[in-house]
Design a protein around this motif. Structure first.
Motif, PDB file in Angstrom:
ATOM      1  N   GLN A 257      -0.194  10.188  -1.346  1.00  0.00           N
ATOM      2  CA  GLN A 257      -0.806  10.849  -0.194  1.00  0.00           C
ATOM      3  C   GLN A 257      -0.688  12.352  -0.332  1.00  0.00           C
ATOM      4  O   GLN A 257       0.355  12.861  -0.750  1.00  0.00           O
ATOM      5  CB  GLN A 257      -0.109  10.420   1.104  1.00  0.00           C
ATOM      6  N   LEU A 258      -1.736  13.048   0.019  1.00  0.00           N
ATOM      7  CA  LEU A 258      -1.710  14.499  -0.051  1.00  0.00           C
ATOM      8  C   LEU A 258      -1.406  15.108   1.308  1.00  0.00           C
ATOM      9  O   LEU A 258      -0.306  15.533   1.562  1.00  0.00           O
ATOM     10  CB  LEU A 258      -3.028  15.028  -0.603  1.00  0.00           C
ATOM     11  N   ARG A 259      -2.382  15.094   2.205  1.00  0.00           N
ATOM     12  CA  ARG A 259      -2.174  15.670   3.529  1.00  0.00           C
ATOM     13  C   ARG A 259      -3.346  15.303   4.424  1.00  0.00           C
ATOM     14  O   ARG A 259      -4.337  14.746   3.973  1.00  0.00           O
ATOM     15  CB  ARG A 259      -2.018  17.185   3.468  1.00  0.00           C
ATOM     16  N   GLY A 260      -3.207  15.635   5.693  1.00  0.00           N
ATOM     17  CA  GLY A 260      -4.244  15.342   6.662  1.00  0.00           C
ATOM     18  C   GLY A 260      -5.194  16.512   6.834  1.00  0.00           C
ATOM     19  O   GLY A 260      -4.777  17.663   6.766  1.00  0.00           O
TER      20      GLY A 260
ATOM     21  N   TYR B 205      12.326  14.127   4.041  1.00  0.00           N
ATOM     22  CA  TYR B 205      11.192  14.665   3.291  1.00  0.00           C
ATOM     23  C   TYR B 205      11.053  16.168   3.545  1.00  0.00           C
ATOM     24  O   TYR B 205      10.777  16.937   2.629  1.00  0.00           O
ATOM     25  CB  TYR B 205       9.910  13.927   3.678  1.00  0.00           C
TER      26      TYR B 205
ATOM     27  N   ARG C  96      -1.740  19.635  -6.670  1.00  0.00           N
ATOM     28  CA  ARG C  96      -0.615  18.706  -6.563  1.00  0.00           C
ATOM     29  C   ARG C  96      -0.410  17.955  -7.874  1.00  0.00           C
ATOM     30  O   ARG C  96       0.715  17.760  -8.325  1.00  0.00           O
ATOM     31  CB  ARG C  96      -0.841  17.720  -5.429  1.00  0.00           C
TER      32      ARG C  96
ATOM     33  N   TYR D 214       1.372  20.109 -10.391  1.00  0.00           N
ATOM     34  CA  TYR D 214       2.802  20.177 -10.112  1.00  0.00           C
ATOM     35  C   TYR D 214       3.486  18.867 -10.495  1.00  0.00           C
ATOM     36  O   TYR D 214       4.499  18.839 -11.185  1.00  0.00           O
ATOM     37  CB  TYR D 214       3.025  20.477  -8.625  1.00  0.00           C
TER      38      TYR D 214
ATOM     39  N   LEU E  63      -1.578   3.688   5.981  1.00  0.00           N
ATOM     40  CA  LEU E  63      -2.469   4.577   5.233  1.00  0.00           C
ATOM     41  C   LEU E  63      -2.478   4.207   3.757  1.00  0.00           C
ATOM     42  O   LEU E  63      -3.542   4.155   3.129  1.00  0.00           O
ATOM     43  CB  LEU E  63      -2.015   6.031   5.402  1.00  0.00           C
TER      44      LEU E  63
ATOM     45  N   ARG F 184      11.020  19.194   0.820  1.00  0.00           N
ATOM     46  CA  ARG F 184       9.909  20.136   0.710  1.00  0.00           C
ATOM     47  C   ARG F 184      10.386  21.567   0.904  1.00  0.00           C
ATOM     48  O   ARG F 184       9.972  22.485   0.189  1.00  0.00           O
ATOM     49  CB  ARG F 184       8.816  19.810   1.722  1.00  0.00           C
TER      50      ARG F 184
ATOM     51  N   TYR G  60      12.013  22.858  -2.218  1.00  0.00           N
ATOM     52  CA  TYR G  60      11.032  23.242  -3.219  1.00  0.00           C
ATOM     53  C   TYR G  60      10.351  24.550  -2.830  1.00  0.00           C
ATOM     54  O   TYR G  60      10.250  25.486  -3.614  1.00  0.00           O
ATOM     55  CB  TYR G  60       9.991  22.127  -3.377  1.00  0.00           C
TER      56      TYR G  60
ATOM     57  N   GLN H  10       2.385  21.543   7.140  1.00  0.00           N
ATOM     58  CA  GLN H  10       2.217  20.111   7.285  1.00  0.00           C
ATOM     59  C   GLN H  10       2.890  19.386   6.126  1.00  0.00           C
ATOM     60  O   GLN H  10       2.795  19.837   4.978  1.00  0.00           O
ATOM     61  CB  GLN H  10       0.722  19.746   7.291  1.00  0.00           C
ATOM     62  N   LEU H  11       3.561  18.307   6.418  1.00  0.00           N
ATOM     63  CA  LEU H  11       4.207  17.525   5.372  1.00  0.00           C
ATOM     64  C   LEU H  11       3.336  16.352   4.953  1.00  0.00           C
ATOM     65  O   LEU H  11       2.701  16.384   3.928  1.00  0.00           O
ATOM     66  CB  LEU H  11       5.573  17.041   5.853  1.00  0.00           C
ATOM     67  N   ARG H  12       3.259  15.309   5.773  1.00  0.00           N
ATOM     68  CA  ARG H  12       2.442  14.147   5.432  1.00  0.00           C
ATOM     69  C   ARG H  12       2.336  13.224   6.635  1.00  0.00           C
ATOM     70  O   ARG H  12       3.001  13.447   7.646  1.00  0.00           O
ATOM     71  CB  ARG H  12       3.016  13.393   4.243  1.00  0.00           C
ATOM     72  N   GLY H  13       1.507  12.214   6.483  1.00  0.00           N
ATOM     73  CA  GLY H  13       1.321  11.272   7.571  1.00  0.00           C
ATOM     74  C   GLY H  13       2.235  10.067   7.437  1.00  0.00           C
ATOM     75  O   GLY H  13       2.524   9.634   6.327  1.00  0.00           O
TER      76      GLY H  13
ATOM     77  N   LEU I  87       1.783  12.803  12.047  1.00  0.00           N
ATOM     78  CA  LEU I  87       1.776  13.800  10.990  1.00  0.00           C
ATOM     79  C   LEU I  87       2.992  14.674  11.170  1.00  0.00           C
ATOM     80  O   LEU I  87       3.161  15.302  12.221  1.00  0.00           O
ATOM     81  CB  LEU I  87       0.506  14.665  11.069  1.00  0.00           C
TER      82      LEU I  87
ATOM     83  N   LEU J  22      -7.002  11.512   5.917  1.00  0.00           N
ATOM     84  CA  LEU J  22      -5.833  11.675   5.072  1.00  0.00           C
ATOM     85  C   LEU J  22      -6.288  11.570   3.621  1.00  0.00           C
ATOM     86  O   LEU J  22      -6.846  10.553   3.216  1.00  0.00           O
ATOM     87  CB  LEU J  22      -4.790  10.584   5.351  1.00  0.00           C
TER      88      LEU J  22
END
Lengths: 228, 228
Positions: A77-80, B136, A140, A143, A56, B140, B143, B77-80, B95, A95
DNA sequence: TCAAAAGTGTTGACCCTACACCCATGG
DNA sequence: CCATGGGTGTAGGGTCAACACTTTTGA
């Protein structure tokens, strides 16, 4: 080995990039005008499909390079995003990534895409769920900018305190006190004050600074954490 | 409409869940022992493939319900994860999600998976990139627990201050001062002190509290932000 | 000499941290 | 009556926010 996965559904996977820039006044995003279906003529994030042979991150990198010609850009990367009908043509997972680029770099925006910079609070409405992605990217970025020294990605290598402050004001969406801001930045002790002055903005001229990445890294490995 | 996307590569899409629990002492994660190839016999996160008809959130929900029988679980959701060869069988995007569950709920762990709870610092090594996902997820969670009142998801509905403190100590990985912790929590004014006492841990008994979600929501819409 | 932006410190308020003793109860 | 965990308050230090005047220089 027999393939246990063969009955599972597959999906198209896209990456979409929220590309941030800063013009010394406003935080901006780079949008493209689609000249293909669906949603031809509408504004959209720059995106592309993930290829079998790349990650990705690599796909996002490729997409960004294709549009801006830039390499080694800050990308996160942010999220899906996965609403079943988010793309009317076919089930497509996306993504979202955000990128920070320095507009003053010799960026050659690929004309093929009719791309345009918009202030983040003046952007047109976007296709699909891109609006939602932009909102998330901004939060994001807000932050991250307070916990990692990523702001410098948006500035030229040499910048004035004024520019830095304006940048943080644009990111955070609020005015900051000049003296407090400078005191805080100086307290971090990660900038290098140059002998050089920028004479464009005033008769007196204002000192230029650079981000001292080596010093920053050394301090981090010594327990320091960036905190604005 | 002709399909412009038809030449693009497709990928399998999986969701993998980091399932956190708390036993009044340690933060735990629920792992399964794979009895299928590849990596049969190794420990792994619980996962599953995204179906054409569902969103990622729905897939994560389904996977979690299948393993624990639980509905309405906190999931984020965290990330891909997308290394090209992360799954040796076929190109699979994953994901990662994390879930917070209250172990004391009548959770019926599906025996089909030989699942087991592990302290986060005593977990075995995991297949693929699952280790990275867990790291990860922990960061998260750390936080998030300081900015949103999600800790309560890991506790029974009625809990003592001691339990709440132990939970935060487990999440943050550090000891906290009892009086300061209680002062801070009381300062937030989002708990309801019950008349009831928990008599299990001491002769004196300790008061039970519940999270007052309505009050919290009201305060939030009034400008309040949770900050531990 | 004047206009325009750059540069520079201090004080009070608040918040966070460190810290120790009494209470209630069941055995 | 004693052992055990529960419950409670304050003082000092540090951090953050508010605030205004002087400097430089080109026109």
């Amino acid at each position: 080995m027999i393939n246990l996965y063969k009955d599972e559904d597959k999906a198209l996977v896209a990456v979409d990039c929220i590309i941030f820039g800063f013009d010394n006044e406003n935080l901006k995003i780079l949008l493209i005008k689609r000249d293909f279906e669906p949603e031809r003529g509408k504004w959209s994030l720059m995106g592309g499909f993930l290829k079998k042979s790349e990650t990705l991150d690599e796909a996002a990198d490729r997409v960004l390079r294709h549009l801006t010609g830039l390499n080694n850009v800050y990308l996160e990367q942010l999220r899906g995003y996965s609403k079943v009908d988010r793309d009317p043509v076919e089930r497509t997972l996306s993504l979202a990534y955000y990128a920070l680029i320095n507009i003053s770099d010799h960026t050659e925006i690929n004309e093929e895409y009719s791309a345009k910079w918009f202030n983040i609070d003046e952007a047109p409405s976007l296709i699909f769920d891109h609006q939602e992605m932009v909102r998330y990217a901004i939060s994001r970025l807000r932050y991250r900018a307070q916990t990692k020294p990523i702001g410098f990605e948006l500035l030229p290598q040499k910048f004035t305190m004024k520019q830095l402050q304006s940048l943080y004001e644009a990111i955070l969406g609020e005015k900051l006190d000049k003296r407090n801001f400078i005191n805080k930045i100086n307290g971090l002790d990660i900038l290098l004050k140059l002998d050089e002055k920028d004479m464009n903005s005033s008769r007196k001229g204002s000192y230029l600074y650079t981000f001292d990445e080596l010093k920053y890294r050394a301090k981090v490995s010594d327990g320091f954490t960036f905190k604005l």
